[in-house]
Write an enzyme that holds these catalytic residues in place. Structure first.
Site, mmCIF file in Angstrom:
data_model
loop_
_atom_site.group_PDB
_atom_site.id
_atom_site.type_symbol
_atom_site.label_atom_id
_atom_site.label_comp_id
_atom_site.label_asym_id
_atom_site.label_seq_id
_atom_site.Cartn_x
_atom_site.Cartn_y
_atom_site.Cartn_z
ATOM 1 N N GLY A 98 0.826 -1.210 0.000
ATOM 2 C CA GLY A 98 0.000 0.000 0.000
ATOM 3 C C GLY A 98 0.850 1.246 0.000
ATOM 4 O O GLY A 98 2.054 1.188 -0.247
ATOM 5 N N ASN A 99 0.215 2.370 0.251
ATOM 6 C CA ASN A 99 0.955 3.629 0.364
ATOM 7 C C ASN A 99 0.315 4.489 1.445
ATOM 8 O O ASN A 99 -0.647 4.071 2.085
ATOM 9 C CB ASN A 99 1.033 4.338 -0.993
ATOM 10 C CG ASN A 99 -0.338 4.711 -1.512
ATOM 11 O OD1 ASN A 99 -1.066 5.481 -0.898
ATOM 12 N ND2 ASN A 99 -0.725 4.111 -2.640
#
Ligand code: PMT
Length: 392
Positions: free
Chosen positions: A204-205
């Site tokens: 993810g980020n």
């Protein structure tokens, strides 16, 4: 709300015309682009030079103008909003009855944009059944009316009929333009995608979705028909159509199901995903030493590549400066790129503020100071409205 919007201020013949000079100044201070029309009667009360000095452009005073071939239609099309202040009983009567015998009434009849009327007259005239009926008709036509107020009138009289104060007219104008969306479809993406490694873990980020959600909220208030495709579990305005997704693939699917006039892609979409997703949790004992990656779809490219693409705003989350963002704006072929340096304190991921720069198709840059994300959202929508409406 008035920043960059084109307001045509029409001044008709009452003593309250002197207040319209101050109204013109206040509109300009609020960021509007102001042009002025004056009737012959208005010129009996205030000189055209007063408005020319304030706005930097001589008012238009005749249907048979020497500069514009067809001033009433050209100005009617130029404006985002027409404000008639003061609007005399005679002017209201003419508009209500479709009589376009001067520049102001011809413009009002010729325009398709919202019209705000600020009536001003003596109490007896205001209460006359003809005026009452005309006002009813004008409201039925969809015109907006602000005032009049009760107070001192010309000649020492006191009563209802005094023109609304400039600040009140300004607030009404701002409120009308706030509904600029007029139901136009706008697509907004928000949040960071999550690409599953297994049922427990993901790549993810750091995107929280705050930027995209702020744009969605602001767009709803402006009257757009908003579809928000988001990975974030943040509150949304009840009028928002929300599609919750997780992966880039799901986001693409949701975006493909929309047909907006405007697309603002603020989501931080993963560029890579695990090539394979394990069906059950990968045990630590397996000693996973690497993850093979595959590319995700480019959602922005799919939007820009449509047969009839929407007006598209991309975001560039950069760590390497404006020049890279300018290059990205060209490469991605967007109408407007919003650059944010995600390493700058208070900017980018997870914060309530952001410092952005706009890059348009010509590469022209407008840098904004650090602002609340909601204010950044308003500025983006101001740019979109100016560009989209400018395209006619
Ligand atoms: O969510 P917040 O915590 O409020 O943070 C806001 C933000 C920093 C995420 C936001 O302001 C922002 O910069 N969003 C874009 C992040 C991003 O992915 O930038 P990019 O430079 O990698 O992508 C350029 C553009 O292409 C973006 O509009 C992105 O949505 C789009 N894109 C990228 C990859 C991909 N596979 N598909 C895409 O559509």
């Amino acid at each position: 709300m008035l920043r960059g919007r084109r307001v045509l201020l029409c001044v008709t013949g009452g003593v309250a015309a002197y207040k319209s000079a101050y109204l013109a100044r206040r509109l300009l201070e609020a960021g509007a682009v102001v042009r002025v029309e004056m009737t012959d009667s208005a010129l009996e009360f205030v000189g055209s030079q007063t408005f020319a000095a304030i706005t930097g452009e001589s008012p238009f005073t005749s249907l048979f103008d020497t500069v514009l071939v067809s001033p009433h239609t050209e100005l009617a099309r130029w404006a985002d909003l027409v404000v008639v202040a003061p609007a005399t009983a005679a002017t209201l009567g003419r508009i209500a009855n479709g009589i376009s015998e001067d520049l102001v009434t011809a413009t009002v009849l010729a325009t398709t944009v919202p019209v705000l009327l600020a009536p001003a007259m003596h109490t007896e005239m205001w209460e006359h059944p003809a005026t009452v009926r005309n006002l009813e008709t004008l409201r039925e036509f969809g015109y907006h009316v602000v005032g009049p107020e009760e107070g001192p009138l010309a000649g020492g009289d006191v009563g209802p009929g005094r023109v609304a104060e400039p600040e009140e007219i300004l607030a009404a104008a701002s409120g009308i333009l706030a509904r600029e969306g007029r139901g136009r479809k706008i697509l907004i993406t928000a949040g960071g995608t999550r690409e599953p490694v297994d049922p427990v873990r993901f790549l993810g980020n750091r995107s929280s979705g705050k930027m995209g959600h702020a744009i969605a909220d602001a767009a709803v208030v402006r009257g757009y028909d908003v579809t928000l495709v988001t990975t974030a579990d943040l509150p949304v305005h009840p009028a928002t159509k929300v599609i919750r997704v997780e992966t880039a693939e799901e986001m693409l699917g949701a975006v493909e199901g929309t047909d907006p006039e405007i697309a603002i892609l603020a989501a931080a979409v993963a560029d890579f995903r695990p090539a394979d997703t394990a069906e059950s949790k990968i045990p630590r004992a397996d000693g996973l030493s690497s993850i093979e990656l595959a590319s995700t779809p480019d959602i922005l490219a799919s939007v820009v590549g449509r047969a009839i693409p929407p007006f598209t705003v991309g975001f560039a989350a950069e760590t390497g400066g404006l020049e890279r963002a300018k290059e990205k704006a060209r490469r991605k072929n967007v109408d407007l790129m919003v650059y944010n340096d995600v390493t700058e304190p208070g900017s980018g991921f997870g914060t309530d503020t952001n410092r952005v720069a706009f890059i348009d198709r010509d590469g022209a840059v407008e840098e904004l100071p650090l602002l609340a994300k909601r204010e950044v959202a308003e500025r983006i929508l101001d740019r979109v409205a100016a560009a989209v409406d400018g395209q006619g």
